[in-house]
Scaffold this active site. Structure first.
Site, PDB file in Angstrom:
ATOM      1  N   CYS A   2      37.592  -4.067 -16.644  1.00  0.00           N
ATOM      2  CA  CYS A   2      36.602  -5.094 -17.446  1.00  0.00           C
ATOM      3  C   CYS A   2      35.709  -5.661 -16.431  1.00  0.00           C
ATOM      4  O   CYS A   2      35.997  -6.329 -15.710  1.00  0.00           O
ATOM      5  CB  CYS A   2      37.156  -5.664 -18.362  1.00  0.00           C
ATOM      6  SG  CYS A   2      38.489  -4.847 -19.563  1.00  0.00           S
ATOM      7  N   ARG A  27      33.624  -0.600 -11.913  1.00  0.00           N
ATOM      8  CA  ARG A  27      34.639  -1.078 -12.038  1.00  0.00           C
ATOM      9  C   ARG A  27      35.803  -0.423 -12.925  1.00  0.00           C
ATOM     10  O   ARG A  27      36.994  -0.346 -12.991  1.00  0.00           O
ATOM     11  CB  ARG A  27      34.741  -2.285 -12.436  1.00  0.00           C
ATOM     12  CG  ARG A  27      33.895  -3.408 -11.708  1.00  0.00           C
ATOM     13  CD  ARG A  27      33.598  -4.708 -12.520  1.00  0.00           C
ATOM     14  NE  ARG A  27      34.793  -5.518 -12.905  1.00  0.00           N
ATOM     15  CZ  ARG A  27      35.134  -6.418 -12.024  1.00  0.00           C
ATOM     16  NH1 ARG A  27      34.619  -6.663 -10.960  1.00  0.00           N
ATOM     17  NH2 ARG A  27      36.362  -7.174 -12.439  1.00  0.00           N
ATOM     18  N   TRP A  74      37.935  -1.878 -20.340  1.00  0.00           N
ATOM     19  CA  TRP A  74      38.971  -0.862 -19.644  1.00  0.00           C
ATOM     20  C   TRP A  74      40.119  -1.084 -20.748  1.00  0.00           C
ATOM     21  O   TRP A  74      40.704  -2.258 -20.683  1.00  0.00           O
ATOM     22  CB  TRP A  74      39.204  -1.175 -18.634  1.00  0.00           C
ATOM     23  CG  TRP A  74      39.927  -0.011 -17.962  1.00  0.00           C
ATOM     24  CD1 TRP A  74      39.719   1.123 -17.276  1.00  0.00           C
ATOM     25  CD2 TRP A  74      41.482   0.098 -17.718  1.00  0.00           C
ATOM     26  NE1 TRP A  74      40.481   2.032 -16.912  1.00  0.00           N
ATOM     27  CE2 TRP A  74      41.666   1.034 -17.223  1.00  0.00           C
ATOM     28  CE3 TRP A  74      42.421  -0.633 -18.313  1.00  0.00           C
ATOM     29  CZ2 TRP A  74      42.917   1.767 -16.908  1.00  0.00           C
ATOM     30  CZ3 TRP A  74      43.874  -0.562 -17.903  1.00  0.00           C
ATOM     31  CH2 TRP A  74      43.918   0.877 -17.151  1.00  0.00           C
ATOM     32  N   ASN A  98      37.991 -10.775 -19.726  1.00  0.00           N
ATOM     33  CA  ASN A  98      38.745  -9.724 -18.903  1.00  0.00           C
ATOM     34  C   ASN A  98      40.004 -10.409 -18.873  1.00  0.00           C
ATOM     35  O   ASN A  98      40.512 -11.563 -19.089  1.00  0.00           O
ATOM     36  CB  ASN A  98      38.008 -10.095 -17.417  1.00  0.00           C
ATOM     37  CG  ASN A  98      36.764  -9.356 -17.360  1.00  0.00           C
ATOM     38  OD1 ASN A  98      36.350  -8.441 -18.316  1.00  0.00           O
ATOM     39  ND2 ASN A  98      36.220  -9.267 -16.205  1.00  0.00           N
ATOM     40  N   GLY A  99      41.008  -9.374 -18.464  1.00  0.00           N
ATOM     41  CA  GLY A  99      42.489  -9.869 -18.537  1.00  0.00           C
ATOM     42  C   GLY A  99      43.254  -9.816 -19.905  1.00  0.00           C
ATOM     43  O   GLY A  99      42.742  -8.946 -20.422  1.00  0.00           O
ATOM     44  N   GLU A 482      46.998  10.401   1.246  1.00  0.00           N
ATOM     45  CA  GLU A 482      45.600   9.839   0.914  1.00  0.00           C
ATOM     46  C   GLU A 482      44.732  10.997   0.445  1.00  0.00           C
ATOM     47  O   GLU A 482      44.078  10.894  -0.542  1.00  0.00           O
ATOM     48  CB  GLU A 482      44.954   9.026   2.072  1.00  0.00           C
ATOM     49  CG  GLU A 482      43.554   8.613   1.883  1.00  0.00           C
ATOM     50  CD  GLU A 482      43.121   7.685   0.663  1.00  0.00           C
ATOM     51  OE1 GLU A 482      44.045   7.392   0.187  1.00  0.00           O
ATOM     52  OE2 GLU A 482      41.914   7.296   0.199  1.00  0.00           O
ATOM     53  N   LYS A 486      42.955  11.281  -3.070  1.00  0.00           N
ATOM     54  CA  LYS A 486      41.648  11.473  -3.432  1.00  0.00           C
ATOM     55  C   LYS A 486      41.310  12.619  -4.411  1.00  0.00           C
ATOM     56  O   LYS A 486      40.270  12.501  -5.431  1.00  0.00           O
ATOM     57  CB  LYS A 486      40.760  11.738  -2.120  1.00  0.00           C
ATOM     58  CG  LYS A 486      40.631  10.587  -1.104  1.00  0.00           C
ATOM     59  CD  LYS A 486      39.765   9.366  -1.740  1.00  0.00           C
ATOM     60  CE  LYS A 486      40.408   8.580  -2.607  1.00  0.00           C
ATOM     61  NZ  LYS A 486      40.948   7.212  -1.990  1.00  0.00           N
ATOM     62  N   GLU A 489      42.524  11.716  -7.898  1.00  0.00           N
ATOM     63  CA  GLU A 489      41.695  10.778  -8.610  1.00  0.00           C
ATOM     64  C   GLU A 489      40.435  11.460  -9.133  1.00  0.00           C
ATOM     65  O   GLU A 489      39.849  10.995 -10.297  1.00  0.00           O
ATOM     66  CB  GLU A 489      41.161   9.795  -7.730  1.00  0.00           C
ATOM     67  CG  GLU A 489      42.223   8.725  -7.513  1.00  0.00           C
ATOM     68  CD  GLU A 489      41.924   7.596  -6.468  1.00  0.00           C
ATOM     69  OE1 GLU A 489      42.308   6.574  -6.672  1.00  0.00           O
ATOM     70  OE2 GLU A 489      41.388   7.964  -5.496  1.00  0.00           O
ATOM     71  N   HIS A 505      62.676  20.634   1.166  1.00  0.00           N
ATOM     72  CA  HIS A 505      63.526  19.824   0.266  1.00  0.00           C
ATOM     73  C   HIS A 505      62.873  19.571  -1.337  1.00  0.00           C
ATOM     74  O   HIS A 505      63.194  18.613  -2.139  1.00  0.00           O
ATOM     75  CB  HIS A 505      63.727  18.235   0.743  1.00  0.00           C
ATOM     76  CG  HIS A 505      64.292  18.329   1.916  1.00  0.00           C
ATOM     77  ND1 HIS A 505      65.730  18.685   2.210  1.00  0.00           N
ATOM     78  CD2 HIS A 505      63.964  18.021   3.412  1.00  0.00           C
ATOM     79  CE1 HIS A 505      65.834  18.853   3.527  1.00  0.00           C
ATOM     80  NE2 HIS A 505      64.840  18.369   4.146  1.00  0.00           N
ATOM     81  N   LYS A 610      38.127   0.275 -10.694  1.00  0.00           N
ATOM     82  CA  LYS A 610      38.085  -0.029  -9.161  1.00  0.00           C
ATOM     83  C   LYS A 610      38.869  -1.222  -8.445  1.00  0.00           C
ATOM     84  O   LYS A 610      39.498  -1.252  -7.642  1.00  0.00           O
ATOM     85  CB  LYS A 610      36.534  -0.355  -8.988  1.00  0.00           C
ATOM     86  CG  LYS A 610      36.182  -0.661  -7.544  1.00  0.00           C
ATOM     87  CD  LYS A 610      36.385   0.532  -6.629  1.00  0.00           C
ATOM     88  CE  LYS A 610      35.904   0.316  -5.152  1.00  0.00           C
ATOM     89  NZ  LYS A 610      36.511   1.619  -4.212  1.00  0.00           N
TER      90      LYS A 610
HETATM   91  C1  G6P Z   1      42.529   0.890  -7.828  1.00  0.00           C
HETATM   92  C2  G6P Z   1      41.435   1.483  -6.832  1.00  0.00           C
HETATM   93  C3  G6P Z   1      41.697   2.205  -5.695  1.00  0.00           C
HETATM   94  C4  G6P Z   1      42.375   1.115  -4.802  1.00  0.00           C
HETATM   95  C5  G6P Z   1      43.699   0.363  -5.587  1.00  0.00           C
HETATM   96  C6  G6P Z   1      44.080  -0.810  -4.679  1.00  0.00           C
HETATM   97  O1  G6P Z   1      43.549   1.720  -8.043  1.00  0.00           O
HETATM   98  O2  G6P Z   1      40.916   2.580  -7.755  1.00  0.00           O
HETATM   99  O3  G6P Z   1      40.690   2.674  -4.870  1.00  0.00           O
HETATM  100  O4  G6P Z   1      43.356   1.712  -3.626  1.00  0.00           O
HETATM  101  O5  G6P Z   1      43.249   0.058  -7.009  1.00  0.00           O
HETATM  102  O6  G6P Z   1      42.978  -1.806  -4.837  1.00  0.00           O
HETATM  103  P1  G6P Z   1      42.753  -3.003  -3.634  1.00  0.00           P
HETATM  104  O7  G6P Z   1      41.711  -3.556  -4.263  1.00  0.00           O
HETATM  105  O8  G6P Z   1      43.849  -3.954  -3.818  1.00  0.00           O
HETATM  106  O9  G6P Z   1      42.895  -2.342  -2.551  1.00  0.00           O
END
Ligand code: G6P
Length: 615
Positions: A2, A27, A74, A98-99, A482, A486, A489, A505, A610
């Site tokens: 949020c 975000r 969110w 927020n929260g 990673e 990506k 996501e 395995h 984010k």
């Molecule tokens: C969310 C974001 C990711 C990020 C993760 C950890 O899932 O979408 O891109 O890697 O949080 O966030 P941080 O800010 O702690 O690296």
């Protein structure tokens, strides 16, 4: 997650509220809304879905007012619909939040018994009626909010408007960040300085428990109170975030812009850590007894966790030290056995991830020292940690992390060299050559980016795939993880990253003609083993994309049976040390171009946020 914006101005605020919310879109959110006070009445507009819906709504039904709050939600408590969108309001107050309010159901029951009727399924609405109830009891707005805060449990940030105090906006921070933006005749509050970056760079970060009262009236002023209700001053700073740094420039997406920024930000990050005269890594402010260290514990979430996994390979090989890498959301609820002489490293691009922040508090409570690696120096994690290393990635707006990840790797690589040197583990000539390898990286990445059209073509082979496998061995294994992250996501294709040695395995059961397999296979100490895994995949007819270097390509072509078609992309031959950073670029580009072909919302993928500020 949020996002909050609040504005007190001498002008109408509707369009600035919407502009501010646009900059918070990254975000992650699923509904949005704004509220103002005008003629002693609260005016409110809310919409489910993307901001464009709210924009259309306010175009047809505008609201007036020189004071206002806005929110991107969110969903946590209750569906992502208009009823649950913020601001929530009674006749007297409007609130954005927020929260999470953890004790909301007890509070709701109590308020319902008092006769308040709830319109939404959110936890936020209890705040609205608590404040309203205190106002009804004759309290002024500040006291009503302060009394409400004593009833709330959880981590949250609020911005509040009052029908009968049309010049006053109150904002408060309890576990979720808030920052004020200060300008002559205009005041802002937001969860992120990005929201008001084009209007002011003069900012003031609220401390934990702070409450801010923003006043319009004759002159624009604000007062700050700490968690005990005492008036306090907090330092004013100049934010590094400018209007320009949050623009897409000529790129179609922030993610693409951020991928292409990597040569510059990696070079900036490296330069901030290297003493240019002697080309030695200098971490001036990190005063550790390096020789006494016998263990490193890295704790993070998401992509930052994968950066930690790469660091494990680095520190073990080049600094001769044991490394454990932990997922913060697991670590915080385990009973980890801690030893002295352990360096705890928390990695978080946002510096606000709730689980990582909770681990930090736990470590500090037990007297452990913490080094934080963040991209936002004013973040909660940076402010609580004993030592801070900063990535100079600049604001990262695309939800899928790209430049923040490689910048984290750059810092961790430097930290590894420093550790190896201080512990006399790394030989001077090896140290020199690895520093040079890091210095050469931005140029190599530029070269890979110049050839980005390769990935546009390769992406065509992935668009019909439902599943995809990424394989890596040794130091490229975390990059396989990673790469898969990506892809899932942003393209919503199911993808898994695997250690190539684990293929037999389990995941090999999935390999068939329809399954693209991406193999990261630079010609390094793990290459021959990876080649065997490649053969196993080929034997099952999978579509293969191999990322390697010239020597690797020669070997692959010698061994792979004639007639089998696979794609090979050849990279510069580099020292194993920098392989993980270099090989990240192709997996980012591949994910980007596949998502582009699939037409997904690349910068704001569905359901993702984010900065994950709730558990
Ligand atoms: C969310 C974001 C990711 C990020 C993760 C950890 O899932 O979408 O891109 O890697 O949080 O966030 P941080 O800010 O702690 O690296």
């Amino acid at each position: 997650m949020c996002g909050i914006i609040g504005i007190v101005s001498q002008n109408q605020v509707q369009s600035h509220l919407i502009d501010g919310l646009k900059r918070l879109e990254y975000r992650g959110y699923d509904s949005a809304g704004i509220a103002t006070v005008q003629d002693n009445q609260i005016h409110r507009r809310r919409s489910a879905g993307k901001l464009i819906n709210l924009q259309n709504l306010v175009e047809s039904e505008p609201i007036q007012g020189q004071i206002g709050i806005g929110h991107t939600r969110w969903a946590t408590h209750g569906a992502a619909n208009t009823e649950n969108a913020h601001p929530h309001s009674s006749r007297e107050v409007a609130v954005v939040h927020n929260g999470i309010i953890e004790n909301f159901s007890d509070l709701k029951k109590h308020l319902q018994e008092k006769g308040y009727t709830f319109q939404s399924d959110t936890d936020t609405e209890v705040i609205v009626y608590l404040i309203t109830d205190y106002l009804h009891q004759g309290n002024d707005p500040l006291t009503a909010v302060q009394k409400t805060l004593t009833k709330l449990q959880g981590a949250f940030a609020l911005a509040i408007l009052f029908k009968d105090a049309p010049d006053t906006l109150i904002a408060t921070r309890h576990g979720s960040p808030l920052v004020l933006g200060i300008k002559e005749n205009e005041l802002f509050v937001s969860s992120d300085a990005v929201a008001f970056a084009p209007w002011t760079q003069q900012v003031c970060y609220l401390e934990e428990g702070d409450l801010a009262v923003l006043n319009a009236g004759d002159c624009f002023s604000y007062e700050l109170y700490d968690r005990d209700g005492h008036k306090v001053d907090r330092p004013l700073r100049r934010s590094q975030i400018t209007g320009e740094s949050v623009s897409k420039a000529e790129y179609s997406h922030y993610m693409l812009k951020e991928i292409f920024e990597q040569p510059t930000v990696l070079s900036d990050t490296l330069q901030s850590l290297l003493n240019l005269e002697n080309q030695k890594v200098s971490l001036k402010d990190i005063d550790l007894n390096w020789k006494m260290l016998n263990r490193i514990q890295i704790i993070a979430c998401g992509t930052s966790y994968y950066a930690g996994l790469v660091a494990k390979y680095w520190f073990e090989k080049w600094a001769g030290i044991a490394v454990d890498v932990e997922i913060a959301s697991e670590f915080r609820y385990r009973s980890p056995v801690m030893s002295s002489n352990t360096l705890n490293i928390l990695i978080s691009q946002s510096g606000e991830t709730i689980d990582t922040l909770a681990v930090l508090s736990q470590l500090k409570e037990h007297g452990h020292q913490v080094l934080a690696l963040v991209n936002v120096p004013e973040s909660s994690i940076a402010r609580k940690a004993d030592y801070v290393l900063q990535t100079l990635a600049g604001p990262e707006i695309g939800v899928a992390s790209t430049k923040a990840f490689t910048s984290q790797l750059m810092v961790l690589a430097c930290l590894c060299l420093k550790t190896g040197k201080e512990r006399d583990v790394i030989k001077p000539d090896v140290y020199e050559s690895l520093v040079q390898a890091l210095v050469s990286l931005p140029g190599m990445i530029s070269y890979v980016l110049q050839n980005s059209e390769i990935y546009q073509k390769l992406a065509l082979g992935f668009t019909t795939a439902r599943n995809c496998l990424y394989l890596g061995r040794g130091i490229t294994y975390p990059i396989a993880l990673e790469g898969a992250l990506k892809l899932k996501e942003i393209s919503y294709i199911h993808a898994e990253g695997y250690a190539a040695g684990e293929l037999k395995h389990g995941p090999i059961a999935l390999v068939d003609l329809t399954m693209p397999v991406v193999v990261l296979a630079p010609y390094d100490e793990w290459f021959e083993k990876t080649l065997s895994n490649l053969q196993e995949v080929i034997a099952r007819g999978a579509q293969l994309l191999c990322l390697t270097d010239q020597k690797g390509e020669e070997k692959i072509r010698q061994q792979i049976k004639a007639g089998y078609s696979m794609e090979i992309v050849v990279f510069p031959q580099v020292d194993t040390f920098i392989e993980p950073i270099l090989y990240t670029i192709p997996v980012q580009l591949l994910a980007y171009y596949i998502a582009l072909l699939k037409g997904t919302d690349i910068d704001q993928p569905r359901n993702l946020a984010k900065s994950v500020t709730v558990e």
